[in-house]
Design an enzyme around this catalytic site. Structure first.
Site, PDB file in Angstrom:
ATOM      1  N   GLY A  57       1.744   4.249 -23.152  1.00 27.81           N
ATOM      2  CA  GLY A  57       3.003   3.847 -23.777  1.00 27.81           C
ATOM      3  C   GLY A  57       4.127   4.766 -23.370  1.00 27.81           C
ATOM      4  N   CYS A  84      -3.849   7.642 -21.256  1.00 29.40           N
ATOM      5  CA  CYS A  84      -2.510   8.229 -21.202  1.00 29.40           C
ATOM      6  C   CYS A  84      -2.000   8.517 -22.628  1.00 29.40           C
ATOM      7  CB  CYS A  84      -1.569   7.319 -20.422  1.00 29.40           C
ATOM      8  SG  CYS A  84      -0.064   8.168 -19.840  1.00 29.40           S
ATOM      9  N   TYR A  85      -1.038   7.745 -23.140  1.00 35.39           N
ATOM     10  CA  TYR A  85      -0.557   7.944 -24.505  1.00 35.39           C
ATOM     11  C   TYR A  85      -1.731   7.878 -25.485  1.00 35.39           C
ATOM     12  CZ  TYR A  85       2.222   7.367 -28.777  1.00 35.39           C
ATOM     13  OH  TYR A  85       2.774   7.528 -30.026  1.00 35.39           O
ATOM     14  N   HIS A 174      -4.352   6.343 -15.183  1.00 36.61           N
ATOM     15  CA  HIS A 174      -4.465   4.911 -15.481  1.00 36.61           C
ATOM     16  C   HIS A 174      -5.586   4.287 -14.658  1.00 36.61           C
ATOM     17  CE1 HIS A 174      -0.917   4.327 -18.045  1.00 36.61           C
ATOM     18  NE2 HIS A 174      -0.399   5.323 -17.351  1.00 36.61           N
ATOM     19  N   GLU A 176      -6.779   1.392 -14.989  1.00 39.25           N
ATOM     20  CA  GLU A 176      -6.635  -0.056 -14.912  1.00 39.25           C
ATOM     21  C   GLU A 176      -5.864  -0.540 -13.692  1.00 39.25           C
ATOM     22  OE1 GLU A 176      -3.246   1.256 -17.742  1.00 39.25           O
ATOM     23  OE2 GLU A 176      -5.178   1.984 -17.005  1.00 39.25           O
ATOM     24  N   ASP A 232      -3.762 -24.798 -13.832  1.00 40.17           N
ATOM     25  CA  ASP A 232      -4.082 -24.680 -15.257  1.00 40.17           C
ATOM     26  C   ASP A 232      -4.336 -26.034 -15.913  1.00 40.17           C
ATOM     27  OD1 ASP A 232      -3.651 -21.993 -14.806  1.00 40.17           O
ATOM     28  OD2 ASP A 232      -1.594 -22.037 -15.543  1.00 40.17           O
ATOM     29  N   LYS A 374      -5.562 -16.040 -15.180  1.00 35.59           N
ATOM     30  CA  LYS A 374      -5.544 -16.995 -14.074  1.00 35.59           C
ATOM     31  C   LYS A 374      -6.820 -16.937 -13.240  1.00 35.59           C
ATOM     32  CE  LYS A 374      -2.381 -19.168 -12.679  1.00 35.59           C
ATOM     33  NZ  LYS A 374      -1.944 -20.569 -12.870  1.00 35.59           N
TER      34      LYS A 374
END
Length: 518
Positions: A57, A84-85, A174, A176, A232, A374
């Site tokens: 954050g 992180c945060y 991070h 991710e 979709d 997706k």
């Protein structure tokens, strides 16, 4: 099998990367949900997560009014990973000290292991180090009692901590993002080995679960689905058809804002090859009439969305038992439209499935893809037997060419854009670049420029070409299409499409730009 039984809770503190955490968890075949950081403890208990991830954050944990969680969160007995945060928040909660870094750290860094890494970091380090992506201005200076330091960098000695006994872990980097090459290993290890999830979130199980839910939700009612031809809505149609067969009627609305030849392609795929009931409605005049004089992109999205609903209701009225309107809404649509379950994010754009539905709509909503990203939608599309070319077609916005024509939408503009876009995509296929690109399309600019054709002066419109590379569609880089191919595409468009005398190539990344122009 309840594939939602094993789940991870991600609490969002406002990081631009929070969606990426969720995608990495899903890639480990584990279900997860994003919720705001201030989710009530009772709601967390009811959610019953196998583990909790605290996102990064933009705030500092020592600021007045900084985002926090209820203290009892750490006493729930489930593993927690702070990123992180999230790591700084957990450190401070247990008596550690977080301070402004003497030198802020943004970008690549080499993470160096200290001692023997614990269970979370199994396979993460090679020869005692691992490249990671940093983005922080604060760091943990004093580690809380019970925690040990696992790794650090030259600039930040405390970059990974753990309390193995209580299954509490924190990383300053991070994992991710793609820039942390082995980050997916760390997240996979957390959700599978630390949290004990077996990985039931697979395409086959998702389909099985969705079919069961659809049948339970719909019963014997009739369902009407707006089929656009995009990935979709096509996957939603195939999934619902598998669940309830002839109870589903698809309405394909030709709104005058589709790609070249798209109407015939959609009818051939679903009505002729898959046996799905599809009604084709020619509504070009109604849409273009409603859009006349409207230049604001958000208004255009709302108008197009509302007009779709109007037509669906008209068609549903002809089906005496139709009670459900099915849509291909997916998880990013929900999140980008209004912050979704986080409730904290800025609205980037409204999706016609999410933000444009009027209060008076009489049909109930059926959204079987609402929990999916997706890439998950594509995976179950192939599992359902949809054509590979359709499943892996580049994304096409719900409002169609309505948001690829800047400003007011006119039939003349749509016809010009359709032809230019078709040439562009045809050349990308021919040169082998289409499947290397995540999304490519042409944009019509309602401005004229001076040109010369033959011996005469022209004053005609401009088309911009867009092509991006991305794994998650939350960030994207422009695709470096070779100059000779660009030159050939430009030449074809200018020579073959009447009304265009200038072609440009968009080299903006997201952020600061978005992928679509509107």
């Amino acid at each position: 099998m309840d594939i939602h039984n094993e789940k991870i809770l991600i609490l969002d503190f406002g990081s631009q990367y929070t969606q990426l955490i969720a995608r990495r968890v899903r890639e480990a075949h584990v279900y997860c949900e994003l919720h705001p950081f201030d989710m009530e403890l009772e709601a967390i208990r009811n959610f019953a997560p196998r583990g909790i991830i605290l996102s990064g954050g933009p705030k500092s944990v020592y600021e007045q009014g900084a985002p926090a969680v209820e203290e009892a969160l750490f006493e729930l007995g489930v593993p927690v990973l702070g990123i992180c945060y999230g790591m700084q928040l957990m450190s401070r909660h247990f008596g550690g000290e977080v301070v402004p870094a003497g030198k802020r750290e943004f970008g690549h860094a080499d993470l160096l292991a200290q001692g023997k890494p614990g269970p979370l970091f199994d396979g993460f380090f090679i020869d005692g180090k691992s490249p990671v992506w940093m983005s922080h201005g604060d760091h943990v200076e004093k580690v809380p009692a019970g925690f040990e330091v696992v790794a650090g960098t030259g600039n930040a000695p405390v970059c990974a901590i753990q309390d193995v006994a209580r299954k509490l872990y924190g990383v300053q980097f991070h994992p991710e993002v793609n820039h942390t090459p082995r980050g997916e290993i760390l997240i996979d290890t957390f959700v599978r080995k630390i949290c004990g999830c077996s990985g039931q979130w697979t395409p086959g199980h998702i389909i099985e679960d969705a079919v069961s839910r659809i049948r339970e939700q719909v019963g014997t009612d009739q369902v009407i689905l707006g089929l656009s031809g995009g990935v979709d809505s096509s996957v939603a149609a195939a999934l619902i058809h598998r669940a309830i067969g002839d109870q589903l009627t698809c309405v394909f609305v030709d709104n005058g804002l589709l790609r070249l030849g798209e109407g015939d392609q959609v009818m051939a795929t679903f009505a002729e090859n898959m046996g799905v009931k599809v009604l084709r409605v020619d509504a070009e005049e109604r849409f273009l009439g409603a859009l006349a004089g409207v230049a604001d992109p958000e208004r255009k999205r709302k108008i197009i969305g509302n007009k779709f609903v109007d037509i669906f209701e008209e068609e549903a009225g002809r089906l005496t038992d139709a009670k459900w309107l099915a849509q291909g809404t997916i998880y990013p649509d929900v999140i980008e439209s209004a912050g979704a379950k986080t409730g904290k994010a800025h609205s980037i754009k409204s999706h016609h499935n999410v933000g444009g539905l009027p209060d008076y709509m009489k049909l109930q909503l059926l959204e079987p893809l609402r929990e999916l990203f997706k890439d998950e939608v594509r995976a179950i599309g192939e599992e359902l037997g949809l054509p590979h070319a359709m499943v892996w077609r580049h994304p096409f916005p719900g409002p169609g060419l309505g948001v690829r024509i800047l400003g007011e939408v006119k039939k003349e503009y749509a016809d010009i854009l359709r032809q230019a876009d078709a040439i562009y995509i045809e050349e990308l296929y021919r040169t082998g670049h289409y499947h290397k690109i995540s999304q490519a399309f042409a944009v019509f600019l309602p401005v004229k420029s001076v040109g010369v054709m033959g011996d005469g002066r022209t004053y005609e419109y401009v088309v911009a070409l867009r092509a991006v590379e991305t794994k998650d569609f939350m960030t994207a880089g422009w695709y470096p299409l070779p100059y000779d191919i660009l030159a050939h595409i430009s030449s074809r468009i200018i020579n073959e499409v009447k009304g265009i005398n200038r072609v440009t190539y968009d080299i903006s990344s997201k952020p600061p730009a978005t992928i679509e122009w509107e």
